[in-house]
Design a protein around this motif. Structure first.
Motif, PDB file in Angstrom:
ATOM      1  N   LYS A 305      55.048 -10.275  53.965  1.00  0.00           N
ATOM      2  CA  LYS A 305      55.855 -11.500  53.932  1.00  0.00           C
ATOM      3  C   LYS A 305      56.277 -11.897  55.353  1.00  0.00           C
ATOM      4  CE  LYS A 305      58.748  -9.335  51.182  1.00  0.00           C
ATOM      5  NZ  LYS A 305      57.967  -8.099  51.049  1.00  0.00           N
ATOM      6  N   THR A 306      56.629 -13.159  55.503  1.00  0.00           N
ATOM      7  CA  THR A 306      57.116 -13.633  56.795  1.00  0.00           C
ATOM      8  C   THR A 306      58.257 -12.733  57.269  1.00  0.00           C
ATOM      9  OG1 THR A 306      56.526 -15.880  56.210  1.00  0.00           O
ATOM     10  CG2 THR A 306      58.125 -15.627  57.986  1.00  0.00           C
ATOM     11  N   GLY A 307      58.159 -12.273  58.511  1.00  0.00           N
ATOM     12  CA  GLY A 307      59.197 -11.394  59.060  1.00  0.00           C
ATOM     13  C   GLY A 307      58.859  -9.918  58.951  1.00  0.00           C
ATOM     14  N   ASP A 308      57.827  -9.579  58.173  1.00  0.00           N
ATOM     15  CA  ASP A 308      57.434  -8.164  58.053  1.00  0.00           C
ATOM     16  C   ASP A 308      56.714  -7.702  59.321  1.00  0.00           C
ATOM     17  OD1 ASP A 308      58.436  -8.027  55.516  1.00  0.00           O
ATOM     18  OD2 ASP A 308      56.486  -7.906  54.489  1.00  0.00           O
ATOM     19  N   THR A 309      56.886  -6.413  59.614  1.00  0.00           N
ATOM     20  CA  THR A 309      56.172  -5.820  60.742  1.00  0.00           C
ATOM     21  C   THR A 309      54.887  -5.167  60.232  1.00  0.00           C
ATOM     22  OG1 THR A 309      58.216  -5.441  61.938  1.00  0.00           O
ATOM     23  CG2 THR A 309      56.323  -4.120  62.614  1.00  0.00           C
ATOM     24  N   LEU A 310      53.753  -5.643  60.759  1.00  0.00           N
ATOM     25  CA  LEU A 310      52.447  -5.136  60.318  1.00  0.00           C
ATOM     26  C   LEU A 310      51.763  -4.403  61.461  1.00  0.00           C
ATOM     27  CD1 LEU A 310      50.950  -8.280  58.489  1.00  0.00           C
ATOM     28  CD2 LEU A 310      52.611  -6.620  57.636  1.00  0.00           C
ATOM     29  N   LEU A 311      50.956  -3.434  61.085  1.00  0.00           N
ATOM     30  CA  LEU A 311      50.114  -2.764  62.070  1.00  0.00           C
ATOM     31  C   LEU A 311      48.672  -2.865  61.588  1.00  0.00           C
ATOM     32  CD1 LEU A 311      49.934  -1.072  64.648  1.00  0.00           C
ATOM     33  CD2 LEU A 311      50.281   0.972  63.266  1.00  0.00           C
ATOM     34  N   LEU A 312      47.851  -3.587  62.349  1.00  0.00           N
ATOM     35  CA  LEU A 312      46.428  -3.695  62.035  1.00  0.00           C
ATOM     36  C   LEU A 312      45.685  -2.672  62.884  1.00  0.00           C
ATOM     37  CD1 LEU A 312      45.937  -7.598  62.371  1.00  0.00           C
ATOM     38  CD2 LEU A 312      47.080  -6.330  60.542  1.00  0.00           C
ATOM     39  N   VAL A 313      44.736  -1.951  62.276  1.00  0.00           N
ATOM     40  CA  VAL A 313      43.996  -0.975  63.081  1.00  0.00           C
ATOM     41  C   VAL A 313      42.588  -0.807  62.518  1.00  0.00           C
ATOM     42  CG1 VAL A 313      45.018   1.004  61.819  1.00  0.00           C
ATOM     43  CG2 VAL A 313      44.015   1.370  64.075  1.00  0.00           C
ATOM     44  N   GLY A 314      41.615  -0.779  63.435  1.00  0.00           N
ATOM     45  CA  GLY A 314      40.231  -0.663  62.984  1.00  0.00           C
ATOM     46  C   GLY A 314      39.344   0.018  64.012  1.00  0.00           C
ATOM     47  N   PHE A 315      38.138   0.352  63.577  1.00  0.00           N
ATOM     48  CA  PHE A 315      37.142   1.000  64.439  1.00  0.00           C
ATOM     49  C   PHE A 315      35.775   0.509  63.981  1.00  0.00           C
ATOM     50  CE2 PHE A 315      34.982   3.608  61.358  1.00  0.00           C
ATOM     51  CZ  PHE A 315      35.882   3.602  60.306  1.00  0.00           C
ATOM     52  N   GLY A 316      34.768   0.684  64.825  1.00  0.00           N
ATOM     53  CA  GLY A 316      33.440   0.272  64.384  1.00  0.00           C
ATOM     54  C   GLY A 316      32.360   0.593  65.385  1.00  0.00           C
ATOM     55  N   GLY A 317      31.194   0.037  65.125  1.00  0.00           N
ATOM     56  CA  GLY A 317      30.040   0.275  65.981  1.00  0.00           C
ATOM     57  C   GLY A 317      30.318  -0.183  67.402  1.00  0.00           C
ATOM     58  N   GLY A 318      29.594   0.401  68.305  1.00  0.00           N
ATOM     59  CA  GLY A 318      29.804   0.075  69.735  1.00  0.00           C
ATOM     60  C   GLY A 318      29.706   1.299  70.633  1.00  0.00           C
ATOM     61  N   LEU A 319      30.542   2.280  70.379  1.00  0.00           N
ATOM     62  CA  LEU A 319      31.681   2.322  69.455  1.00  0.00           C
ATOM     63  C   LEU A 319      32.831   1.465  69.968  1.00  0.00           C
ATOM     64  CD1 LEU A 319      31.493   6.160  68.804  1.00  0.00           C
ATOM     65  CD2 LEU A 319      30.790   4.382  67.219  1.00  0.00           C
TER      66      LEU A 319
END
Ligand code: ACO
Length: 328
Positions: A305-319
């Protein structure tokens, strides 16, 4: 002078109708539902219709993100599409999307960082808005991984699906917006996850097709170890840079590759399972589209929701890897 707060103005997602279940895969390769569920957490994935390419999925997600942001396409200054399955080498999928949307004022380019592509795209967009060069940027992760999956290889064909997620990035009220970005790469691990045919190193030939060089190939075990390591370290680094504590996270939105990788990240962060947005059971790994689809779904379901603290995290080829802490 007050710094411009830059964040997410709207989210959208689109997944094709057709489902490929674990039972379906049992008919195609030597595998079973129990193995797939316990080793990956995946139960089904969506598969694009033959006439649908990545830009078509991107278009549907983008229309929804623009509507959520209350904007029209002609108000966009830039379109970034993160994908490893572009419609074609060029024009870019972003240019095809720009035309379809009628985003006449927007510059457009694709970005290649595999499953980390969406976070790379967000960081790029946020930087453009911060410098004042652009005001409103559409960032899309769109994939038709079914087109590069070898459905005779049980090591990979159980993992991947098709779909797209999109966000509009722009100025947001103070107190909201991106708090940090972490981007990383280790090209020495490029061989662990790749499609080696079709480029300038190994152009398409009858032999390259016969040798299956146009399919995704992966060393699952090594990618798994890498993923567990960088998901934790990138997440912690993003929190540190943002001046946030683990307990501040309302929702973790991880790359949806494997439930065991998500669980390892949660453990490292000391978070309970309900703190992670997980939809890989229904969509599998959709590479660059996984995080924006999960984010859009979290918003739809009221989990973010608006105002929430989010943490996005990812990994992939490349690496590659990436993380971002933000206030929605
Ligand atoms: N069904 C049944 N058995 C299988 C299957 C299957 N679908 N696939 C592999 N096995 C077998 C293997 O052959 C192996 O048998 P063996 O011991 O006789 O050789 C056994 O199961 C165990 O195989 P592992 O590879 O050790 O299985 P693991 O627990 O590591 O799970 C998996 C494999 C799911 C691929 C895991 O390693 C993983 O998730 N890795 C990360 C993948 C990933 O995230 N990729 C990112 C791609 S993102 C991008 O850029 C597109």
């Amino acid at each position: 002078m007050r710094e411009t707060a830059v964040g997410i103005l709207g989210t959208g997602k689109y997944v094709p109708e057709r489902r490929l279940t674990n039972k379906d895969l049992e008919q195609m390769v030597e595998t079973n539902d129990e193995w797939i569920v316990t080793r990956t957490g995946i139960r089904e994935r969506r598969i694009a219709e033959p006439a649908q390419a990545s830009s078509d999925l991107a278009y549907e997600a983008s229309v929804r993100a623009l509507a959520a942001a209350g904007l029209t396409a002609d108000q966009l200054d830039l379109i970034i599409v993160a994908t490893i399955t572009p419609d074609m080498f060029f024009p870019s999928t972003a240019c095809l999307l720009q035309d379809r949307l009628g985003a006449k004022q927007a510059a457009a380019f694709d970005l290649s960082a595999a499953c980390s592509g969406f976070i790379y795209g967000l960081a790029t967009a946020a930087s453009f808005v911060k410098t004042g060069m652009y005001r409103r940027i559409l960032v899309v992760g769109a994939e038709t991984l079914s087109r590069i999956t070898d459905y005779t290889d049980r090591n990979t064909c159980i993992l991947f699906g098709d779909g797209a997620g999109a966000v509009v990035v722009g100025e947001v009220p103070e107190g909201r917006g991106f708090r940090s970005f972490v981007l990383g790469a280790d090209g020495s691990g490029g061989e662990l996850l790749r499609i080696c045919g079709g480029g300038s190193r190994l152009p398409a030939t009858e032999q390259s097709v016969a040798d299956k060089k146009h399919f995704l190939e992966m060393n699952g075990r090594d990618v798994f170890k890498f993923a567990v390591r960088v998901m934790g370290s990138a997440a912690e680094e993003a929190l540190d840079k943002a001046g946030l504590a683990k307990a501040d996270i309302d929702l973790l939105v991880p790359h949806q590759a494997n439930i065991r990788i998500v669980q390892a990240a949660l453990e490292r962060l000391g978070l309970s399972e309900d703190k992670a947005m997980v939809n890989l059971d229904r969509y599998g790994n959709v590479s660059a589209a996984s995080i924006p689809i999960a984010l859009a779904e979290a918003v739809e379901e009221g989990r973010a929701k608006t105002g929430d603290t989010l943490l996005l995290v990812g990994f992939g080829g490349g690496l590659t890897w990436g993380a971002s802490a933000l206030v929605l």
